[in-house]
Design a protein around this motif. Structure first.
Motif, short mmCIF file in Angstrom:
data_model
loop_
_atom_site.label_atom_id
_atom_site.label_comp_id
_atom_site.label_asym_id
_atom_site.label_seq_id
_atom_site.Cartn_x
_atom_site.Cartn_y
_atom_site.Cartn_z
N SER A 1 63.40 -36.13 -46.65
CA SER A 1 62.02 -36.54 -46.95
C SER A 1 61.97 -37.30 -48.27
O SER A 1 62.57 -36.88 -49.26
CB SER A 1 61.12 -35.30 -47.04
N ASP A 2 61.25 -38.41 -48.27
CA ASP A 2 61.15 -39.19 -49.50
C ASP A 2 59.72 -39.23 -50.03
O ASP A 2 59.31 -40.16 -50.69
CB ASP A 2 61.68 -40.62 -49.29
N ILE A 3 58.94 -38.16 -49.78
CA ILE A 3 57.58 -38.05 -50.30
C ILE A 3 57.67 -37.78 -51.79
O ILE A 3 58.40 -36.90 -52.24
CB ILE A 3 56.80 -36.92 -49.58
N LYS A 4 56.91 -38.55 -52.55
CA LYS A 4 56.96 -38.44 -54.01
C LYS A 4 56.09 -37.28 -54.50
O LYS A 4 55.07 -36.97 -53.92
CB LYS A 4 56.46 -39.74 -54.66
N GLN A 5 56.54 -36.68 -55.60
CA GLN A 5 55.79 -35.62 -56.24
C GLN A 5 54.59 -36.22 -56.98
O GLN A 5 54.72 -37.24 -57.64
CB GLN A 5 56.69 -34.89 -57.23
N PRO A 6 53.39 -35.60 -56.87
CA PRO A 6 52.24 -36.13 -57.60
C PRO A 6 52.48 -36.07 -59.11
O PRO A 6 53.22 -35.23 -59.60
CB PRO A 6 51.10 -35.21 -57.19
N GLU A 7 51.83 -36.96 -59.85
CA GLU A 7 52.03 -37.07 -61.29
C GLU A 7 51.06 -36.22 -62.10
O GLU A 7 51.40 -35.77 -63.18
CB GLU A 7 51.89 -38.54 -61.72
N SER A 8 49.84 -36.04 -61.61
CA SER A 8 48.85 -35.29 -62.39
C SER A 8 48.19 -34.23 -61.51
O SER A 8 48.29 -34.26 -60.29
CB SER A 8 47.79 -36.25 -62.95
N ASP A 9 47.49 -33.30 -62.18
CA ASP A 9 46.85 -32.18 -61.50
C ASP A 9 47.85 -31.41 -60.65
O ASP A 9 47.66 -31.18 -59.46
CB ASP A 9 45.68 -32.65 -60.62
N VAL A 10 48.94 -31.00 -61.30
CA VAL A 10 50.04 -30.35 -60.59
C VAL A 10 50.28 -28.94 -61.14
O VAL A 10 50.29 -28.73 -62.35
CB VAL A 10 51.34 -31.18 -60.72
N MET A 11 50.47 -28.01 -60.22
CA MET A 11 50.88 -26.66 -60.57
C MET A 11 52.21 -26.41 -59.85
O MET A 11 52.28 -26.55 -58.63
CB MET A 11 49.82 -25.66 -60.11
N VAL A 12 53.26 -26.08 -60.61
CA VAL A 12 54.58 -25.86 -60.02
C VAL A 12 54.92 -24.39 -60.12
O VAL A 12 54.88 -23.80 -61.21
CB VAL A 12 55.66 -26.71 -60.74
N GLN B 1 42.13 -18.50 -60.24
CA GLN B 1 41.56 -19.01 -61.49
C GLN B 1 41.88 -20.49 -61.67
O GLN B 1 41.02 -21.27 -62.10
CB GLN B 1 42.09 -18.22 -62.68
N ALA B 2 43.11 -20.87 -61.36
CA ALA B 2 43.51 -22.27 -61.52
C ALA B 2 42.71 -23.18 -60.58
O ALA B 2 42.26 -24.26 -61.00
CB ALA B 2 45.01 -22.42 -61.25
N ARG B 3 42.52 -22.76 -59.34
CA ARG B 3 41.77 -23.58 -58.39
C ARG B 3 40.29 -23.66 -58.74
O ARG B 3 39.65 -24.68 -58.51
CB ARG B 3 41.93 -23.04 -56.96
N ILE B 4 39.74 -22.61 -59.32
CA ILE B 4 38.34 -22.63 -59.75
C ILE B 4 38.17 -23.62 -60.91
O ILE B 4 37.23 -24.40 -60.94
CB ILE B 4 37.86 -21.22 -60.17
N ARG B 5 39.11 -23.61 -61.84
CA ARG B 5 39.02 -24.50 -63.01
C ARG B 5 39.34 -25.95 -62.66
O ARG B 5 38.85 -26.86 -63.30
CB ARG B 5 39.94 -24.01 -64.11
N ASN B 6 40.20 -26.17 -61.65
CA ASN B 6 40.54 -27.53 -61.25
C ASN B 6 40.73 -27.58 -59.73
O ASN B 6 41.82 -27.32 -59.23
CB ASN B 6 41.82 -28.00 -61.97
N PRO B 7 39.67 -27.94 -59.00
CA PRO B 7 39.77 -27.98 -57.53
C PRO B 7 40.75 -29.04 -57.01
O PRO B 7 41.21 -28.94 -55.89
CB PRO B 7 38.34 -28.32 -57.08
N LYS B 8 41.07 -30.04 -57.82
CA LYS B 8 42.00 -31.09 -57.40
C LYS B 8 43.47 -30.69 -57.57
O LYS B 8 44.36 -31.46 -57.26
CB LYS B 8 41.76 -32.36 -58.21
N LEU B 9 43.70 -29.50 -58.08
CA LEU B 9 45.06 -29.06 -58.38
C LEU B 9 45.93 -29.03 -57.13
O LEU B 9 45.54 -28.48 -56.10
CB LEU B 9 44.99 -27.66 -59.00
#
Length: 178
Positions: free
Chosen positions: A52-63, A131-139
């Protein structure tokens, strides 16, 4: 009688303003670039390969990282979100944190802002994810597992993600070339 041509006046362009602009742009890009912080040694993993060559998102990321020993680490790209989620947890465990790591940070709040990834228990993950999803729904969530890690902890994390309605997540791999 032959006409005398007027002699052309040499045109000379001053390059100083263009050099100034070049250095201003260079300085701007150097100062605004954000480099990825180095991971703590326990959180460094050798990721498996895939086609798979899908790129990792650059922002709003939780690893969520799983090392080969089954340890789970949480890392967030947003400093504000990291501070909001981890400050209380770090304050509660400040005395149990390795003195070498504690010496790098002056207090728990500074550590919460600057630490690239923080070790967590799988049981704590549900609350932190909500908590993370509440603070940033785009995460966006990424699971990064060592290629030698057991499948059990990764499966537990995927079950927790489903329980908190995070149904879209990426499994991080390296691109395999043939």
């Amino acid at each position: 009688m032959p006409k005398h041509k007027k002699q052309r006046v040499g045109l000379r362009m001053d390059m100083t303003p263009m050099v100034d602009i070049g250095f201003l742009l260079l300085t701007f890009f150097m100062l605004t670039t954000q480099f990825r912080p180095a991971e703590i040694p326990e959180a460094q993993v050798v990721i498996p390969t895939s086609h798979s060559d899908i790129k990792q998102p650059e922002s709003d990321v939780m690893v969520i990282t799983v090392n080969k020993d089954g340890g789970v680490f949480l890392s967030l790209d947003s400093q504000k979100l990291r501070e909001a989620l981890l400050t209380k947890k770090i304050q509660e465990n400040w005395e149990n944190i390795d003195p070498k790591i504690r010496a790098q940070y002056s207090d728990p709040v500074t550590m919460a802002k600057l630490v690239p990834s923080f070790p967590i228990q799988v049981a704590e993950l549900t609350d932190l994810l909500m908590q993370a999803r509440i603070r940033n729904p785009k995460l966006r969530t990424i699971i990064k597992g060592d290629k030698d890690a057991e499948y059990g902890p990764v499966m537990d994390i995927m079950e927790i993600l489903q329980k908190v309605n995070i149904t879209r997540f990426n499994l991080l791999t390296d691109l395999e070339f043939h």
